[in-house]
Design a protein around this motif. Structure first.
Motif, PDB file in Angstrom:
ATOM      1  N   LEU A 131       0.823  -1.203   0.000  1.00  0.00           N
ATOM      2  CA  LEU A 131       0.000   0.000   0.000  1.00  0.00           C
ATOM      3  C   LEU A 131       0.858   1.254   0.000  1.00  0.00           C
ATOM      4  N   MET A 132       0.246   2.371  -0.375  1.00  0.00           N
ATOM      5  CA  MET A 132       0.955   3.647  -0.435  1.00  0.00           C
ATOM      6  C   MET A 132       1.176   4.262   0.939  1.00  0.00           C
ATOM      7  N   GLU A 133       0.552   3.691   1.955  1.00  0.00           N
ATOM      8  CA  GLU A 133       0.683   4.213   3.312  1.00  0.00           C
ATOM      9  C   GLU A 133       1.515   3.252   4.166  1.00  0.00           C
ATOM     10  N   ARG A 134       2.266   3.818   5.105  1.00  0.00           N
ATOM     11  CA  ARG A 134       2.991   3.042   6.098  1.00  0.00           C
ATOM     12  C   ARG A 134       2.813   3.723   7.445  1.00  0.00           C
ATOM     13  N   LEU A 135       3.137   3.009   8.512  1.00  0.00           N
ATOM     14  CA  LEU A 135       2.845   3.515   9.852  1.00  0.00           C
ATOM     15  C   LEU A 135       4.096   3.603  10.726  1.00  0.00           C
ATOM     16  N   ALA A 136       4.104   4.621  11.579  1.00  0.00           N
ATOM     17  CA  ALA A 136       5.064   4.726  12.679  1.00  0.00           C
ATOM     18  C   ALA A 136       4.245   5.214  13.879  1.00  0.00           C
ATOM     19  N   LEU A 137       3.390   4.342  14.382  1.00  0.00           N
ATOM     20  CA  LEU A 137       2.393   4.735  15.369  1.00  0.00           C
ATOM     21  C   LEU A 137       3.035   5.075  16.712  1.00  0.00           C
ATOM     22  N   PRO A 138       2.499   6.084  17.394  1.00  0.00           N
ATOM     23  CA  PRO A 138       2.946   6.343  18.767  1.00  0.00           C
ATOM     24  C   PRO A 138       2.551   5.178  19.668  1.00  0.00           C
ATOM     25  N   GLU A 139       3.297   5.004  20.746  1.00  0.00           N
ATOM     26  CA  GLU A 139       2.912   4.003  21.730  1.00  0.00           C
ATOM     27  C   GLU A 139       1.520   4.346  22.266  1.00  0.00           C
ATOM     28  N   GLY A 140       0.685   3.343  22.414  1.00  0.00           N
ATOM     29  CA  GLY A 140      -0.663   3.569  22.909  1.00  0.00           C
ATOM     30  C   GLY A 140      -1.693   3.767  21.827  1.00  0.00           C
ATOM     31  N   VAL A 141      -1.258   3.927  20.585  1.00  0.00           N
ATOM     32  CA  VAL A 141      -2.199   4.048  19.470  1.00  0.00           C
ATOM     33  C   VAL A 141      -2.137   2.758  18.649  1.00  0.00           C
ATOM     34  N   ALA A 142      -3.271   2.087  18.542  1.00  0.00           N
ATOM     35  CA  ALA A 142      -3.396   0.874  17.729  1.00  0.00           C
ATOM     36  C   ALA A 142      -4.290   1.181  16.538  1.00  0.00           C
ATOM     37  N   ALA A 143      -4.439   0.216  15.655  1.00  0.00           N
ATOM     38  CA  ALA A 143      -5.260   0.427  14.468  1.00  0.00           C
ATOM     39  C   ALA A 143      -5.977  -0.858  14.104  1.00  0.00           C
ATOM     40  N   VAL A 144      -7.094  -0.693  13.423  1.00  0.00           N
ATOM     41  CA  VAL A 144      -7.841  -1.824  12.888  1.00  0.00           C
ATOM     42  C   VAL A 144      -8.260  -1.455  11.476  1.00  0.00           C
ATOM     43  N   ALA A 145      -8.167  -2.391  10.566  1.00  0.00           N
ATOM     44  CA  ALA A 145      -8.519  -2.148   9.163  1.00  0.00           C
ATOM     45  C   ALA A 145      -9.763  -2.945   8.803  1.00  0.00           C
ATOM     46  N   ASN A 146     -10.398  -2.561   7.720  1.00  0.00           N
ATOM     47  CA  ASN A 146     -11.587  -3.250   7.249  1.00  0.00           C
ATOM     48  C   ASN A 146     -11.803  -2.897   5.791  1.00  0.00           C
ATOM     49  N   ALA A 147     -12.531  -3.738   5.090  1.00  0.00           N
ATOM     50  CA  ALA A 147     -12.875  -3.434   3.702  1.00  0.00           C
ATOM     51  C   ALA A 147     -13.841  -2.266   3.654  1.00  0.00           C
ATOM     52  N   LYS A 148     -13.729  -1.434   2.617  1.00  0.00           N
ATOM     53  CA  LYS A 148     -14.705  -0.375   2.423  1.00  0.00           C
ATOM     54  C   LYS A 148     -16.037  -0.991   1.989  1.00  0.00           C
ATOM     55  N   SER A 149     -17.116  -0.231   2.141  1.00  0.00           N
ATOM     56  CA  SER A 149     -18.447  -0.753   1.852  1.00  0.00           C
ATOM     57  C   SER A 149     -18.551  -1.289   0.428  1.00  0.00           C
ATOM     58  N   SER A 150     -18.056  -0.523  -0.536  1.00  0.00           N
ATOM     59  CA  SER A 150     -18.166  -0.957  -1.931  1.00  0.00           C
ATOM     60  C   SER A 150     -17.358  -2.215  -2.194  1.00  0.00           C
ATOM     61  N   THR A 151     -16.236  -2.373  -1.484  1.00  0.00           N
ATOM     62  CA  THR A 151     -15.414  -3.568  -1.634  1.00  0.00           C
ATOM     63  C   THR A 151     -16.158  -4.794  -1.120  1.00  0.00           C
ATOM     64  N   GLY A 152     -16.755  -4.675   0.064  1.00  0.00           N
ATOM     65  CA  GLY A 152     -17.486  -5.798   0.627  1.00  0.00           C
ATOM     66  C   GLY A 152     -18.665  -6.208  -0.226  1.00  0.00           C
ATOM     67  N   ARG A 153     -19.338  -5.228  -0.841  1.00  0.00           N
ATOM     68  CA  ARG A 153     -20.523  -5.545  -1.643  1.00  0.00           C
ATOM     69  C   ARG A 153     -20.183  -6.225  -2.960  1.00  0.00           C
ATOM     70  N   LEU A 154     -18.890  -6.253  -3.301  1.00  0.00           N
ATOM     71  CA  LEU A 154     -18.429  -7.007  -4.474  1.00  0.00           C
ATOM     72  C   LEU A 154     -17.897  -8.381  -4.080  1.00  0.00           C
ATOM     73  N   ASP A 155     -18.013  -8.741  -2.808  1.00  0.00           N
ATOM     74  CA  ASP A 155     -17.454 -10.000  -2.308  1.00  0.00           C
ATOM     75  C   ASP A 155     -15.960 -10.060  -2.583  1.00  0.00           C
ATOM     76  N   LEU A 156     -15.320  -8.917  -2.411  1.00  0.00           N
ATOM     77  CA  LEU A 156     -13.890  -8.779  -2.657  1.00  0.00           C
ATOM     78  C   LEU A 156     -13.191  -8.802  -1.300  1.00  0.00           C
ATOM     79  N   LEU A 157     -12.755  -9.979  -0.887  1.00  0.00           N
ATOM     80  CA  LEU A 157     -12.144 -10.143   0.429  1.00  0.00           C
ATOM     81  C   LEU A 157     -10.817  -9.388   0.461  1.00  0.00           C
ATOM     82  N   THR A 158     -10.750  -8.355   1.270  1.00  0.00           N
ATOM     83  CA  THR A 158      -9.568  -7.494   1.343  1.00  0.00           C
ATOM     84  C   THR A 158      -9.202  -7.307   2.805  1.00  0.00           C
ATOM     85  N   ARG A 159      -7.965  -7.708   3.158  1.00  0.00           N
ATOM     86  CA  ARG A 159      -7.533  -7.657   4.551  1.00  0.00           C
ATOM     87  C   ARG A 159      -6.134  -7.059   4.631  1.00  0.00           C
ATOM     88  N   ALA A 160      -5.888  -6.313   5.690  1.00  0.00           N
ATOM     89  CA  ALA A 160      -4.576  -5.718   5.897  1.00  0.00           C
ATOM     90  C   ALA A 160      -3.665  -6.708   6.612  1.00  0.00           C
TER      91      ALA A 160
END
Length: 361
Positions: free
Chosen positions: A90-119
């Motif tokens: 992906l075009m993005e990368r992370l250098a997260l501060p301590e204490g900040v976590a993240a969760v990813a998910n497919a966008k709505s249009s992606t899910g409605r195409l049955d396009l399984l997309t996971r980070a």
């Protein structure tokens, strides 16, 4: 930054400015959403032998070397074929501060195409879950399930939400919030480890209750918004009996009976219901932004679209059957802009609706 909760758009922009979110290309218009950041595909896809996680102590690049079959240049557009597994940096990368976590998910249009997309991430032991303080690249694992898709660099198939601490509402807090502002209409408030929602198989008008993906269809160009004929890709599901039988392996678009409401100071994520209720899974795209279904943001009456896949055995789905739940969290601060208010929001005020790639009927 403020207290615990989901970080709003203005704090996501602050992370970008501080270098905690790195960008290999300038930020796109609309990429920062009220409570999430859209992630963009890079210019190469790796065709893999199998899905994988990097695992503790290993990098995704090392695993690519183990399982890569061939590389595909995406710069001129390329087809990702149904039933195959791909990994795209992906075009993005992370250098997260301590204490900040993240969760990813497919966008709505992606899910409605049955396009399984996971980070996936270096050292990752779960899909879509990024540990606090993570420093490293981001990748999208993409597996088209029902349709082959034409993709290009910069397209946004999944999104990421950042959290400081935990601010999930328990059932007592959720009950109090519902009493105060009304989180659901069109059905009872079923609150148990989140807000339950059910399926609508008795529409107020007509007998169209959903769509089933056709097994042998063409390629969907993800840049052609409103450019595909639904009849080439979907079979209409109609009933006047308040129930349908799900076929094993089939993918369905259905809709919730309830209209849901996400107040401005909260975000929500759709979670699967207990596996014991049936042989199916509901919803691959799970983020609901602040303002979804909120009257002041033009969303009164927004229902949840259900992406349903049946598993091993045929299963009878009944009208009003509880099939999933919304887990609510507090925002760390109110977003500068709400979902549907002054931003491009394809599904505010929605009912039963296919993805934005199909012509409206």
């Amino acid at each position: 930054m403020t207290g615990p909760g989901v970080l709003p758009a203005q704090q996501i922009r602050a992370l970008i400015e501080a270098g905690a979110i790195g960008l290999s290309a300038p930020l796109d218009d609309g990429q920062v959403q009220p409570a999430s950041l859209d992630l963009r595909l890079g210019d190469v896809a790796y065709r893999m032998r199998a899905s994988f996680l990097a695992g503790a102590g290993a990098t995704v690049a090392e695993r690519l070397a183990d399982f890569e079959m061939h590389r595909i240049d995406l710069t001129g557009g390329a087809v990702l074929e149904k039933g195959c597994v791909y990994v795209v940096p992906l075009m993005e990368r992370l250098a997260l501060p301590e204490g900040v976590a993240a969760v990813a998910n497919a966008k709505s249009s992606t899910g409605r195409l049955d396009l399984l997309t996971r980070a996936i991430t270096d050292g990752g032991v779960e899909f879509d879950r990024i540990r606090p303080g993570y420093h490293g690249p981001l990748y999208a694992e993409i597996c088209p399930r029902s349709f082959s898709v034409l993709v290009r660099p910069g397209q946004r198939l999944n999104q990421i939400r950042f959290r400081r601490g935990q601010a999930v509402l328990d059932d007592a807090e959720l009950t109090a919030l519902h009493r105060a502002v009304g989180l659901v209409a069109g059905g009872p408030a079923v609150i148990s480890e989140g807000l339950g929602f059910s399926v609508d198989l008795k529409p107020e008008t007509g007998d169209l209750v959903g769509y089933r993906a056709k097994p042998h269809s063409g390629v969907i160009d993800l840049d052609r918004i409103g450019g595909h004929d639904p009849a080439e890709f979907w079979e209409e599901i109609r009933t006047d009996r308040g129930r349908i039988i799900l076929d094993p392996g089939a993918f369905y678009i259905l809709v919730s009976r309830e209209s849901v409401h996400i107040p401005p100071d909260y975000a929500a994520e759709m979670a699967p219901y207990l596996a014991m209720v049936g042989e199916f899974r509901v919803h691959y795209a799970g983020f609901f932004d602040p303002g979804f279904g909120h009257e002041a943001a033009g969303g009164t009456g927004s229902r949840g679209v259900l992406e349903v896949r049946c598993h091993e055995a045929p299963f009878v789905l009944e009208h009003g059957q509880v099939v999933g739940r919304l887990v609510y969290e507090r925002m760390a601060a109110r977003p500068e802009t709400l979902y549907g208010a002054g931003i491009a929001s394809n599904y505010q005020g929605q009912g039963l609706k296919l993805s934005k790639h199909f012509r409206a009927r």
